[in-house]
Scaffold this motif. Structure first.
Motif, PDB file in Angstrom:
ATOM      1  N   UNK A  25       0.845  -1.201   0.000  1.00  0.00           N
ATOM      2  CA  UNK A  25       0.000   0.000   0.000  1.00  0.00           C
ATOM      3  C   UNK A  25       0.875   1.245   0.000  1.00  0.00           C
ATOM      4  N   UNK A  26       1.874   1.271   0.851  1.00  0.00           N
ATOM      5  CA  UNK A  26       2.764   2.428   0.918  1.00  0.00           C
ATOM      6  C   UNK A  26       3.517   2.636  -0.388  1.00  0.00           C
ATOM      7  N   UNK A  27       3.924   1.553  -1.016  1.00  0.00           N
ATOM      8  CA  UNK A  27       4.617   1.656  -2.292  1.00  0.00           C
ATOM      9  C   UNK A  27       3.728   2.305  -3.348  1.00  0.00           C
ATOM     10  N   UNK A  28       2.461   1.916  -3.382  1.00  0.00           N
ATOM     11  CA  UNK A  28       1.521   2.520  -4.325  1.00  0.00           C
ATOM     12  C   UNK A  28       1.362   4.007  -4.018  1.00  0.00           C
ATOM     13  N   UNK A  29       1.208   4.349  -2.743  1.00  0.00           N
ATOM     14  CA  UNK A  29       0.991   5.752  -2.366  1.00  0.00           C
ATOM     15  C   UNK A  29       2.224   6.613  -2.584  1.00  0.00           C
ATOM     16  N   UNK A  43      -4.617  -2.786  -6.833  1.00  0.00           N
ATOM     17  CA  UNK A  43      -3.208  -3.146  -6.992  1.00  0.00           C
ATOM     18  C   UNK A  43      -2.706  -4.110  -5.916  1.00  0.00           C
ATOM     19  N   UNK A  44      -3.313  -4.058  -4.727  1.00  0.00           N
ATOM     20  CA  UNK A  44      -2.835  -4.917  -3.637  1.00  0.00           C
ATOM     21  C   UNK A  44      -3.787  -6.075  -3.352  1.00  0.00           C
ATOM     22  N   UNK A  45      -4.859  -6.146  -4.140  1.00  0.00           N
ATOM     23  CA  UNK A  45      -5.829  -7.240  -4.045  1.00  0.00           C
ATOM     24  C   UNK A  45      -6.520  -7.318  -2.688  1.00  0.00           C
ATOM     25  N   UNK A  46      -7.038  -6.149  -2.262  1.00  0.00           N
ATOM     26  CA  UNK A  46      -7.858  -6.047  -1.052  1.00  0.00           C
ATOM     27  C   UNK A  46      -9.108  -5.255  -1.405  1.00  0.00           C
ATOM     28  N   UNK A  47     -10.062  -5.198  -0.492  1.00  0.00           N
ATOM     29  CA  UNK A  47     -11.218  -4.334  -0.702  1.00  0.00           C
ATOM     30  C   UNK A  47     -10.807  -2.893  -0.411  1.00  0.00           C
ATOM     31  N   UNK A  48     -11.543  -1.958  -0.975  1.00  0.00           N
ATOM     32  CA  UNK A  48     -11.271  -0.541  -0.729  1.00  0.00           C
ATOM     33  C   UNK A  48     -11.409  -0.215   0.752  1.00  0.00           C
ATOM     34  N   UNK A  49     -12.383  -0.832   1.422  1.00  0.00           N
ATOM     35  CA  UNK A  49     -12.568  -0.591   2.858  1.00  0.00           C
ATOM     36  C   UNK A  49     -11.372  -1.087   3.665  1.00  0.00           C
TER      37      UNK A  49
END
Length: 162
Positions: A25-29, A43-49
């Protein structure tokens, strides 16, 4: 990501455990601070929530301090970037020097360092004449005894997370 700034709950400089997904997540941000929770989630294969919960947690822990625009200084007219090491004159207070940097718009980054010099500055100028003016101003008005500048030829983007 319009969450308001939050106060850090952990102690200053406390190490926070990050798992593989937090790092993703941090890498994407880091690459795109304006990515939506949905963009990151894909991108990280999780839900938005789930992403939103993790980002809020990392903000509250102080891992994420904020979001900033990544400027192309050349496009703003400041194509010459120099790294400048600064040694202060005896008796010059570091905090006073640091406060004085705010009045020099060419100085876009500064760090108090160990070693031979007291500070390292990142100076962005329109050209060598402006860099020379900044050098003279630092010596004359800001208690700089000695400095050493190197021109940046090219910057290399690296991921801050291993």
């Amino acid at each position: 990501m319009a969450d308001p700034p939050r106060k850090t709950r952990s102690a200053p400089n406390a190490v926070v455990a990050l798992d593989r997904i937090d790092r993703q997540i941090l890498s994407v941000l880091v690459r795109d601070g304006r990515a939506t929770y949905l963009d990151v989630a894909r991108q990280v294969r999780l839900s938005a929530n789930a992403v939103a919960d993790r980002v809020r947690r990392m903000r509250s822990q102080g891992v994420i301090r904020g979001y900033r625009a990544d400027l192309d200084l050349a496009v703003t007219g400041r194509a010459l970037v120099a790294l400048t090491d600064v040694r202060l004159r005896d008796g010059v207070e570091g905090r006073g020097f640091e406060a004085g940097l705010a009045g020099l718009p060419q100085i876009v980054w500064a760090a108090h360092t160990t070693g031979e010099y007291d500070y390292q500055l990142r100076v962005a100028c329109t050209g060598t004449a402006e860099l020379e003016q900044v050098v003279e101003t630092l010596k004359r008005d800001h208690g700089v005894r000695e400095l050493r500048s190197r021109i940046v030829l090219r910057e290399i983007d690296l991921d801050p997370l291993p």
